[in-house]
Design a protein around this motif. Structure first.
Motif, mmCIF file in Angstrom:
data_model
loop_
_atom_site.group_PDB
_atom_site.id
_atom_site.type_symbol
_atom_site.label_atom_id
_atom_site.label_comp_id
_atom_site.label_asym_id
_atom_site.label_seq_id
_atom_site.Cartn_x
_atom_site.Cartn_y
_atom_site.Cartn_z
ATOM 1 N N UNK A 173 0.756 -1.126 0.240
ATOM 2 C CA UNK A 173 0.195 0.051 0.107
ATOM 3 C C UNK A 173 0.840 0.910 -0.338
ATOM 4 N N UNK A 174 1.656 1.302 0.929
ATOM 5 C CA UNK A 174 3.003 2.317 0.889
ATOM 6 C C UNK A 174 3.607 2.701 -0.505
ATOM 7 N N UNK A 175 4.419 1.105 -0.589
ATOM 8 C CA UNK A 175 4.335 1.610 -2.050
ATOM 9 C C UNK A 175 3.614 2.392 -3.582
ATOM 10 N N UNK A 176 2.402 1.864 -3.259
ATOM 11 C CA UNK A 176 1.213 2.442 -4.279
ATOM 12 C C UNK A 176 1.188 4.184 -3.974
ATOM 13 N N UNK A 177 0.389 4.173 -2.918
ATOM 14 C CA UNK A 177 0.773 5.610 -2.393
ATOM 15 C C UNK A 177 1.549 6.226 -2.803
ATOM 16 N N UNK A 178 3.628 6.076 -2.283
ATOM 17 C CA UNK A 178 4.232 6.382 -2.937
ATOM 18 C C UNK A 178 4.246 6.779 -4.421
ATOM 19 N N UNK A 179 4.488 5.641 -5.206
ATOM 20 C CA UNK A 179 4.113 6.526 -6.581
ATOM 21 C C UNK A 179 3.631 7.037 -7.111
ATOM 22 N N UNK A 180 1.881 7.135 -6.615
ATOM 23 C CA UNK A 180 1.105 8.116 -6.807
ATOM 24 C C UNK A 180 1.532 9.515 -6.769
ATOM 25 N N UNK A 181 2.700 9.768 -5.703
ATOM 26 C CA UNK A 181 2.604 11.396 -4.682
ATOM 27 C C UNK A 181 4.107 11.341 -6.372
ATOM 28 N N UNK A 182 4.910 10.717 -6.192
ATOM 29 C CA UNK A 182 5.888 10.956 -7.577
ATOM 30 C C UNK A 182 5.372 11.625 -9.072
ATOM 31 N N UNK A 183 4.163 10.379 -8.969
ATOM 32 C CA UNK A 183 3.172 9.918 -10.585
ATOM 33 C C UNK A 183 2.514 12.307 -10.253
ATOM 34 N N UNK A 184 2.463 11.945 -9.534
ATOM 35 C CA UNK A 184 1.349 13.357 -9.816
ATOM 36 C C UNK A 184 2.414 15.165 -9.590
ATOM 37 N N UNK A 185 3.485 15.009 -9.017
ATOM 38 C CA UNK A 185 4.727 15.321 -9.035
ATOM 39 C C UNK A 185 5.119 15.214 -10.417
ATOM 40 N N UNK A 186 5.453 14.831 -11.256
ATOM 41 C CA UNK A 186 6.126 14.290 -12.287
ATOM 42 C C UNK A 186 5.133 14.519 -13.281
ATOM 43 N N UNK A 187 3.852 14.343 -13.325
ATOM 44 C CA UNK A 187 3.188 14.695 -14.934
ATOM 45 C C UNK A 187 1.835 15.545 -14.602
ATOM 46 N N UNK A 188 1.371 16.502 -15.501
ATOM 47 C CA UNK A 188 1.046 17.645 -15.840
ATOM 48 C C UNK A 188 -0.357 17.040 -15.559
ATOM 49 N N UNK A 189 -0.986 15.302 -16.279
ATOM 50 C CA UNK A 189 -1.948 15.244 -16.572
ATOM 51 C C UNK A 189 -2.739 14.474 -14.774
ATOM 52 N N UNK A 190 -4.262 14.388 -14.697
ATOM 53 C CA UNK A 190 -4.607 13.933 -13.720
ATOM 54 C C UNK A 190 -4.025 12.390 -13.288
ATOM 55 N N UNK A 191 -4.282 11.934 -11.983
ATOM 56 C CA UNK A 191 -4.486 10.984 -11.981
ATOM 57 C C UNK A 191 -5.635 9.899 -11.183
ATOM 58 N N UNK A 192 -5.454 8.962 -11.581
ATOM 59 C CA UNK A 192 -6.182 7.643 -10.612
ATOM 60 C C UNK A 192 -5.826 6.804 -9.841
ATOM 61 N N UNK A 193 -5.231 6.397 -8.478
ATOM 62 C CA UNK A 193 -4.967 5.608 -8.174
ATOM 63 C C UNK A 193 -5.494 4.840 -7.095
ATOM 64 N N UNK A 194 -5.600 3.546 -6.908
ATOM 65 C CA UNK A 194 -6.054 3.154 -5.379
ATOM 66 C C UNK A 194 -5.352 1.210 -5.442
ATOM 67 N N UNK A 195 -4.783 1.452 -4.403
ATOM 68 C CA UNK A 195 -4.678 -0.127 -3.762
ATOM 69 C C UNK A 195 -6.437 -0.956 -2.914
ATOM 70 N N UNK A 196 -6.726 -2.437 -3.729
ATOM 71 C CA UNK A 196 -7.724 -2.888 -3.611
ATOM 72 C C UNK A 196 -7.746 -3.836 -2.482
ATOM 73 N N UNK A 197 -8.706 -3.920 -1.768
ATOM 74 C CA UNK A 197 -8.940 -4.864 -1.279
ATOM 75 C C UNK A 197 -9.134 -3.979 0.419
ATOM 76 N N UNK A 198 -9.223 -4.909 1.651
ATOM 77 C CA UNK A 198 -9.789 -4.038 2.372
ATOM 78 C C UNK A 198 -8.132 -3.401 3.216
ATOM 79 N N UNK A 199 -6.585 -4.277 2.521
ATOM 80 C CA UNK A 199 -5.189 -3.840 3.115
ATOM 81 C C UNK A 199 -5.397 -2.270 2.050
ATOM 82 N N UNK A 200 -6.382 -1.431 1.021
ATOM 83 C CA UNK A 200 -6.010 -0.916 0.044
ATOM 84 C C UNK A 200 -6.962 -0.091 1.132
ATOM 85 N N UNK A 201 -8.000 0.157 1.525
ATOM 86 C CA UNK A 201 -9.085 0.843 1.597
ATOM 87 C C UNK A 201 -8.370 2.504 2.016
ATOM 88 N N UNK A 202 -7.632 2.018 2.768
ATOM 89 C CA UNK A 202 -6.743 3.430 3.502
ATOM 90 C C UNK A 202 -6.627 4.267 1.628
#
Length: 243
Positions: A173-202
């Protein structure tokens, strides 16, 4: 509605199998006023009948009124309901684009790249927003891989890049969040990301912090593991909003 600004928007899926089920779900969902509705046409029993698909799509558009529609055919390999050839997949997407009932179309990243580019161009010619996606229901790729996939979607012309992964641990889950943060800083287009299942609800409620612009909530049946009900999701996102 503008994706990528302020509080993450909320989309609710419609998963009816028949036209009547789809319209009934739409009426119930419309009363809850989500920001967006995702019509999962891979659940629709007449999805391969172009005329029926267009007819139902226009009925759905009329039922939802001003609520935007994202139309999605999720292929079997990415967690969808129906096995189709690539040719069938692209023909259905083209039908949706030209029918005039949808505001946005989900285009899966990992098909033939020339065909994906052609579909993106056709969508843009018809003023349809492209949300390009990739779903990994088995694992969570490493951070560099996730950022690379999102970047490649933007390079192929996506208006919004989407990635969903399956976690096996909190570290995933931390990997997905870190990747989202990095891509958000590097890309101009909006992003949609999620980690699935109960573990990923956060990850479904923390988009404003890490850079995911849309979360999927359920009214009745959900369309993916870990989806939170619309009412709870709206409350959570408001609690976590940035001042």
């Amino acid at each position: 509605m503008t994706l990528g600004t302020g509080r993450p928007k909320i989309a609710v899926p419609i998963t009816g199998k028949t036209a009547s089920e789809i319209i009934e779900q739409a009426k119930t969902i419309a009363s809850k006023t989500p920001d967006l509705v995702e019509w999962r046409i891979d659940f629709y029993e007449d999805v391969t009948d172009a005329q029926q698909l267009v007819t139902t799509g226009k009925q759905l558009h009329d039922t939802l009124g001003s609520i935007p529609i994202l139309t999605t055919f999720r292929t079997k390999g990415e967690g969808g309901e129906l096995q189709l050839s690539d040719d069938q997949y692209f023909e259905i997407c083209k039908t949706v684009i030209t029918a005039g009932f949808t505001d946005a179309l989900d285009v899966e990243r990992y098909h033939d790249e020339a065909s994906v580019k052609a579909l993106v161009n056709k969508a843009h010619e018809n003023q349809v927003v492209v949300i390009m996606s990739n779903h990994d229901f088995d694992k969570t790729p490493d951070q560099t891989d996730i950022v690379g996939r999102l970047t490649s979607m933007v390079e192929l012309g996506a208006d919004v890049a989407k990635m969903a992964v399956m976690p096996q641990s909190a570290d995933d889950v931390l990997t997905l969040l870190a990747a989202t943060n990095q891509a958000h800083q590097e890309l101009d287009q909006p992003l949609i990301t999620m980690s699935m299942g109960d573990l990923g609800k956060v990850s479904r409620i923390s988009g404003e912090v890490f850079g995911s612009c849309l979360s999927f909530g359920s009214v009745g049946a959900g369309s993916a593991p870990g989806q939170i009900s619309l009412d709870d999701l709206r409350h959570d996102l408001n609690d976590l909003k940035l001042s």
